[in-house]
Design an enzyme around this catalytic site. Structure first.
Site, PDB file in Angstrom:
ATOM      1  CE  LYS A  51     -25.378   1.873 -28.887  1.00  0.00           C
ATOM      2  NZ  LYS A  51     -24.828   0.563 -28.993  1.00  0.00           N
ATOM      3  CE1 TYR A 269     -30.973  -5.658 -26.149  1.00  0.00           C
ATOM      4  CE2 TYR A 269     -31.203  -5.824 -23.763  1.00  0.00           C
ATOM      5  CZ  TYR A 269     -30.532  -5.359 -24.870  1.00  0.00           C
ATOM      6  OH  TYR A 269     -29.415  -4.592 -24.708  1.00  0.00           O
ATOM      7  CE1 TYR A 295     -28.237  -4.446 -28.773  1.00  0.00           C
ATOM      8  CE2 TYR A 295     -26.340  -4.891 -27.390  1.00  0.00           C
ATOM      9  CZ  TYR A 295     -27.546  -4.263 -27.589  1.00  0.00           C
ATOM     10  OH  TYR A 295     -28.070  -3.477 -26.608  1.00  0.00           O
TER      11      TYR A 295
HETATM   12  N1  PLP Z   1     -24.954  -3.915 -31.936  1.00  0.00           N
HETATM   13  C1  PLP Z   1     -24.384  -3.448 -30.814  1.00  0.00           C
HETATM   14  C2  PLP Z   1     -23.062  -3.989 -30.407  1.00  0.00           C
HETATM   15  C3  PLP Z   1     -25.047  -2.481 -30.031  1.00  0.00           C
HETATM   16  O1  PLP Z   1     -24.480  -2.025 -28.909  1.00  0.00           O
HETATM   17  C4  PLP Z   1     -26.319  -2.005 -30.438  1.00  0.00           C
HETATM   18  C5  PLP Z   1     -27.035  -1.035 -29.585  1.00  0.00           C
HETATM   19  O2  PLP Z   1     -28.190  -1.127 -29.264  1.00  0.00           O
HETATM   20  C6  PLP Z   1     -26.871  -2.509 -31.640  1.00  0.00           C
HETATM   21  C7  PLP Z   1     -26.156  -3.454 -32.352  1.00  0.00           C
HETATM   22  C8  PLP Z   1     -28.194  -2.072 -32.170  1.00  0.00           C
HETATM   23  O3  PLP Z   1     -28.135  -0.767 -32.683  1.00  0.00           O
HETATM   24  P1  PLP Z   1     -29.385   0.202 -32.559  1.00  0.00           P
HETATM   25  O4  PLP Z   1     -29.730   0.294 -31.109  1.00  0.00           O
HETATM   26  O5  PLP Z   1     -28.951   1.480 -33.148  1.00  0.00           O
HETATM   27  O6  PLP Z   1     -30.515  -0.432 -33.317  1.00  0.00           O
END
Ligand code: PLP
Length: 337
Positions: A51, A269, A295
């Site tokens: 972020k 998710y 994630y």
């Molecule tokens: N990895 C982490 C640790 C995240 O906080 C996020 C946020 O959503 C993502 C991956 C995915 O990135 P994006 O939302 O830009 O696709």
């Protein structure tokens, strides 16, 4: 570079480091070289992560406008909202974060899910954390608009940062810079990364990397791994951000697709599948590096599966992008007990 015309506010230590996952590569048969670019260690703010790279191009817009609050949105264990709180603290602003019920919380985590990990950290830093029962969606949200209207009615001037920064006009810029950094680091290391594997949910991370690599004619090297469990929405939103960002930086190429592997985002998710847990444990036990079940555990699962099925040419250099997020692990203790 095309990015130079945009104002940037430094939140990172500098270029994020690259480490080599030699033990993991060996465990997977020694067929490829695996490197990781460590966005999880890119800053001293809170738990760092992807972020901050996005915020670097949004903060100048906030500082130029006399805002009192930064308002953002995510799930209960959101990394986005946590890092908004940390950044607001650093800037001397207030943060209001809308934390929706994006994850069907497992029974064994119900007592602590909204108390530990990222939300605990946000509270420590004085964040105004607002729990809202609405379900998962990566787009613009009513609860978010409500929080903004309420602050305005109270006479404040709130600055909205949408989920994952992705619907923000500058949301993709930070990771265009990431690609420029990779090109520079390739020169320093004397290697070329043949493929880049990155987690994708709200889209601006993968979109930025894709557009950034497209500056060098290498957008086809980017493999996004869906962790949203709703890959159609993620594909559509990410492609939109790709084309918006391409136009914004003046690359002016139009794209009609990108590589999104949708096999690892399930069951939904925020909830890991068996392979996610296996991947987290394998990376942890071979490299001493932590990933989360929401994630990076899923993108690591994708990387491991791609190696196992010989999707990469033998001897190639794979760059895994570690975007952070391990700070939510305590909200998922039941998977590791
Ligand atoms: N990895 C982490 C640790 C995240 O906080 C996020 C946020 O959503 C993502 C991956 C995915 O990135 P994006 O939302 O830009 O696709």
């Amino acid at each position: 570079a095309l990015l130079d015309k945009f104002e940037k506010y430094d939140l990172l230590f500098g270029p994020s480091p690259i480490s080599k996952f030699e033990n993991l590569a060996k465990t997977l048969g020694g067929k490829v070289n695996i490197y990781a670019k460590r966005e999880d260690r890119n800053s001293g703010l809170a738990f760092a992560g992807n972020k901050l790279r996005k915020f670097e191009y949004i903060v100048p817009d906030i500082l130029a406008g006399d805002y009192t609050h930064i308002v953002s949105i995510g799930g209960i264990q959101s990394n986005q909202t946590l890092m908004i709180v940390a950044t607001a603290c650093k800037l001397g602003l207030k943060a209001v974060t809308v934390q929706e019920n994006w994850v069907p919380i497992p029974e064994a985590e119900k007592a602590t899910y909204d108390k530990v990990g990222n939300i605990e950290a946000a509270r420590i830093m004085g964040g105004d954390v607002r729990l809202v029962p609405d379900g998962f969606d990566i787009g613009m949200r009513k609860s978010f608009d409500d929080a903004l209207s309420e602050l305005k009615e109270q006479g404040y001037k709130p600055y909205p940062v949408p989920a994952g920064c992705s619907e923000h006009k500058y949301g993709g810029l930070g990771f265009v810079g990431f690609a420029d950094e990779v090109i520079q680091q390739e020169k320093e290391l004397g290697i070329k990364f043949d493929k880049i594997v990155v987690c994708c949910v709200t889209g601006s991370t993968a979109a930025g990397i894709f557009v950034g690599m497209a500056q060098y004619g290498r957008e086809k090297d980017v493999i996004a791994i869906d962790a949203s469990g709703k890959p159609e929405n993620t594909f559509e939103q990410t492609l939109r951000i790709i084309n918006h960002t391409s136009e914004l930086i003046g690359l002016n190429k139009k794209f009609d697709s990108f590589n999104l592997d949708s096999r690892f985002g399930g069951p939904v998710y925020g909830i890991p599948n068996e392979g996610t847990i296996e991947a987290i444990k394998l990376l942890g036990s071979t490299e001493g590096t932590l990933t989360d079940p929401v994630y990076e555990g899923k993108s690591m699962q994708g990387l491991i599966q791609l190696v196992r099925e010989d999707a990469f040419e033998e001897g190639s250099n794979i760059l895994y992008v570690h975007l952070g997020g391990a700070s939510s692990l305590s909200a998922y203790q039941s998977y590791f007990s």
